[in-house]
Design an enzyme around this catalytic site. Structure first.
Site, PDB file in Angstrom:
ATOM      1  N   ARG A  27      39.630  -6.136  35.930  1.00  0.00           N
ATOM      2  CA  ARG A  27      39.119  -4.872  36.885  1.00  0.00           C
ATOM      3  C   ARG A  27      39.137  -3.763  36.257  1.00  0.00           C
ATOM      4  NH1 ARG A  27      41.685  -6.897  41.588  1.00  0.00           N
ATOM      5  NH2 ARG A  27      42.395  -4.892  42.127  1.00  0.00           N
ATOM      6  N   TRP A  74      44.282   2.303  36.191  1.00  0.00           N
ATOM      7  CA  TRP A  74      42.726   2.543  35.968  1.00  0.00           C
ATOM      8  C   TRP A  74      42.840   4.021  36.554  1.00  0.00           C
ATOM      9  CZ3 TRP A  74      38.413   3.376  39.799  1.00  0.00           C
ATOM     10  CH2 TRP A  74      37.130   3.613  38.848  1.00  0.00           C
ATOM     11  N   GLU A 484      17.877  -4.014  40.308  1.00  0.00           N
ATOM     12  CA  GLU A 484      19.024  -4.963  39.801  1.00  0.00           C
ATOM     13  C   GLU A 484      18.977  -4.985  38.439  1.00  0.00           C
ATOM     14  OE1 GLU A 484      21.884  -5.572  40.739  1.00  0.00           O
ATOM     15  OE2 GLU A 484      22.506  -7.291  39.454  1.00  0.00           O
ATOM     16  N   LYS A 488      21.774  -3.701  35.803  1.00  0.00           N
ATOM     17  CA  LYS A 488      22.492  -4.456  34.813  1.00  0.00           C
ATOM     18  C   LYS A 488      22.319  -4.004  33.196  1.00  0.00           C
ATOM     19  CE  LYS A 488      24.633  -6.903  36.599  1.00  0.00           C
ATOM     20  NZ  LYS A 488      24.497  -6.468  37.864  1.00  0.00           N
TER      21      LYS A 488
END
Ligand code: AGP
Length: 611
Positions: A27, A74, A484, A488
């Site tokens: 996460r 975070w 995309e 990435k």
């Protein structure tokens, strides 16, 4: 986002907490801490940075007990340092809190509590929760009542887990926004931000809804609604195998998840399309032809990679439904005053099902009478619970922050939905059977790419890993793949990359092209193939370094390219599922070559549950 785990049972709690936090590392976090109750004494140990730092401190200060909680932070309010790491405590040190989200009215609450004599030790919004409970207990109110009273004073988004060292064994878990789940064990119960940390102990999970809280101890779990009435909620049985969430021998979760795509795509269409009968069937989504006929337009809402899936979905759905399909960023949609009514279908595309911007857009649409569908990878996530229908992508847990198998299964879901719409509109049965057959062999074609091209792509990554900029080009269904591929690369290698419609290059980006700029172009056979070939020539004429993703055996395009990656042929609507795979591998191996933290890239979180 922050990771949360709490435990009440008979085991040594420290390994349960540390093991659980490790399963939540994906996460994204910058500090961590745990609280352990021993008798009625609460010990808290926190550390900046990775969990290994916390483990080192625990090695010097071992804790023991069977009741406690842990957190990976975070940072939102307050620097990412040890002092601001959770858990946070009240003045007495007995009330201990961990939190994911943002308490929007923390400042006035903090000022009021300071006036009442409370001493604050951190810059965080979270700390006000502990002091507010303490304040509520001053008149003799018991912990649970004081905590539930406190909840009514908070504005904002939170997943909160609270304990009182003077009442060891009782955990209160409250949800308003970010996810929070309860695991029902045998003589032990747990709470966590998501399912992964609970699987070693139980598969029976209760998903809390917004406004709800659970009172949990070793033997009991009771869920209450926002007006404190009991809520009866049957647990869901989660079939994910704990091993699924492990790396299975791959160096990184991301690489494992790239290689899981054949299975993930297959699991997403299996049981939903029947080639014999030509029927499409969704367990959690039913329209009658008459209900579908009332839909006049579709809004797709998503963020990041999921938004790219939505752009591909637009092509598939518009071709099938012949009604307008608009695709919006979640963070933009609710602020553009969209035109929504009962004839609008809104599709929220979200791997986690908890992305705040996407959820907020869906809520806005629901408020104006739209029907909601969620395309989601997490059973019971917020986006699914607010929707009229759900298409689950059966990708399994996606741990790598960079989304890969979630994306290709989202494309699969859109493809199935387009066939479902054709079915509702009385489309040709043979056409549908053929379309189903082509999807049924896609997993093999992904396996083909992985088997034949991975080593070659790794070599290309080494060749281009020092480049400072990349341009990705695609047309039609491949334009979203250009976007995309660029995302990435930039999110895991930190190289600046842009995706562009190939035809748009001459309107500006062509100025960037020279011998130092690698240009990744998708040039498979589609109706605009010849146009793309012209664009490739424009790149070559300016000495750009051309890396082309093309159909196997396309010698004309291969002759133009500096380097090429061949992929198997498939029908145009399915080509994005194949053409994205080389871009995923290229990004992965460049990031690896550059020594980047592939699974947990800097500054990024797997699920952005705050606006
Ligand atoms: C993509 O690799 C990123 N992880 C990010 O863009 C992600 O797609 C976005 O935050 C949306 O997340 P969701 O699908 O869980 O809503």
């Amino acid at each position: 986002m922050c990771g949360i785990i709490g435990y009440a049972g008979t085991r040594d709690v420290v390994p349960v907490l540390i093991g659980g936090l490790k399963k939540l590392e994906y996460r994204g976090y910058d500090s961590a801490g745990i609280a352990v109750v021993n008798g009625n004494h609460v010990d808290v140990i926190r550390a900046e940075g990775k969990l290994s730092n916390l483990e080192a401190k625990l090695g010097n200060h071992p804790l023991s007990g069977t009741f406690g909680m842990g957190h990976t932070r975070w940072a939102t309010h307050g620097k990412p340092n040890e002092n601001n790491a959770h858990p946070h405590r009240d003045c007495t040190g007995a009330i201990v809190v961990i939190h994911n989200g943002i308490i929007e009215n923390f400042l006035p609450l903090k000022q009021r509590l300071q006036k009442a004599g409370h001493e604050f030790r951190t810059e965080t919004d979270t700390e006000v929760v502990a002091h507010l409970i303490e304040e509520n207990m001053k008149d003799g109110t018991k912990f649970v009542e004081a905590a539930t009273k406190m909840l009514k004073e908070l504005d904002g988004h939170y997943a909160l887990v609270m304990i009182d060292g003077n009442e060891p064994g009782t955990i209160i878990a409250a949800k308003q926004g970010p996810p929070l789940v309860v695991g029902l064990g045998d003589n032990e119960n747990l709470v966590a931000s998501d399912v992964a940390p609970l699987l070693p102990y139980t598969r029976d999970i209760i998903y809390l809804e917004d406004g709800e809280y659970a009172v949990v101890d070793q033997k009991n779990v009771v869920v209450f609604g926002h007006d404190d009435e009991k809520v009866e909620r049957a647990p869901k049985r989660i079939l994910w195998d704990a091993v699924m969430a492990e790396k299975e021998g791959y160096r990184h979760y991301m690489l494992k998840e790239i290689h899981e795509q054949p299975r993930a795509v297959r699991d997403t269409f299996t049981g939903r399309m029947f080639e014999e009968s030509g029927e499409i069937f969704f367990n959690d989504l039913q329209f009658t032809p008459d209900e579908w006929a009332k839909i006049r337009k579709v809004h797709v809402i998503a963020c990041g990679t999921s938004w790219h899936a939505g752009l591909v979905g637009k092509f598939l759905l518009e071709d099938a439904a012949r009604i307008p399909i608009e695709v919006d960023y979640g963070s933009e949609y609710r602020y553009r005053n969209p035109i929504i009514d009962e004839s609008t279908l809104v599709i929220g595309v979200t791997q986690s099902g908890e992305t705040a911007d996407t959820i907020a857009g869906m809520q806005e649409a629901k408020k104006h009478g739209a029907k909601l569908i969620a395309i989601c990878n997490v059973i019971g996530a917020a986006a699914t619970r607010m929707s009229d229908g759900v298409i689950y992508t059966n990708a399994g847990p996606e741990i790598g922050v960079a989304s890969t198998k979630a994306f290709t299964t989202q494309l699969t879901a859109f493809y199935l939905l387009s066939l479902y719409i054709r079915q509702l509109r009385g489309g040709d049965l043979d056409d549908r059977r053929y379309a189903m057959h082509e999807l049924s062999v896609i997993p093999h074609k992904i396996e083909d790419i992985l088997a034949k091209q991975e080593k070659h792509i790794e070599a290309l990554a080494h060749k281009y890993s020092k480049s400072q900029d990349f341009l990705f080009l695609g047309r039609g269904v491949h334009y979203p793949i250009a976007l995309e591929g660029a995302l990435k690369l930039k999110e895991i290698s930190y190289i600046h990359a842009e995706g562009y419609p190939a035809g748009e290059m001459k309107h500006g980006p062509i100025a960037l092209i020279d011998e130092n700029l690698p240009v990744v172009a998708i040039a498979t056979h589609t109706p605009v193939y010849d146009k793309v070939v012209s664009n490739l020539q424009e790149v070559k004429a300016r000495d750009g370094k051309l890396i082309v993703i093309c159909d196997e055996g396309d010698d004309a395009v291969k002759a133009l390219a500096d380097d090429f990656i061949e992929i198997p042929w498939t029908i145009e609507p399915l080509q994005p599922i194949l053409s994205v795979v080389p871009t995923q591998l290229l990004a992965y191996y460049i990031a690896l070559r550059r020594g980047c933290d592939v699974d947990q890239p800097r500054n990024l979180a797997k699920s952005v549950t705050v606006e």
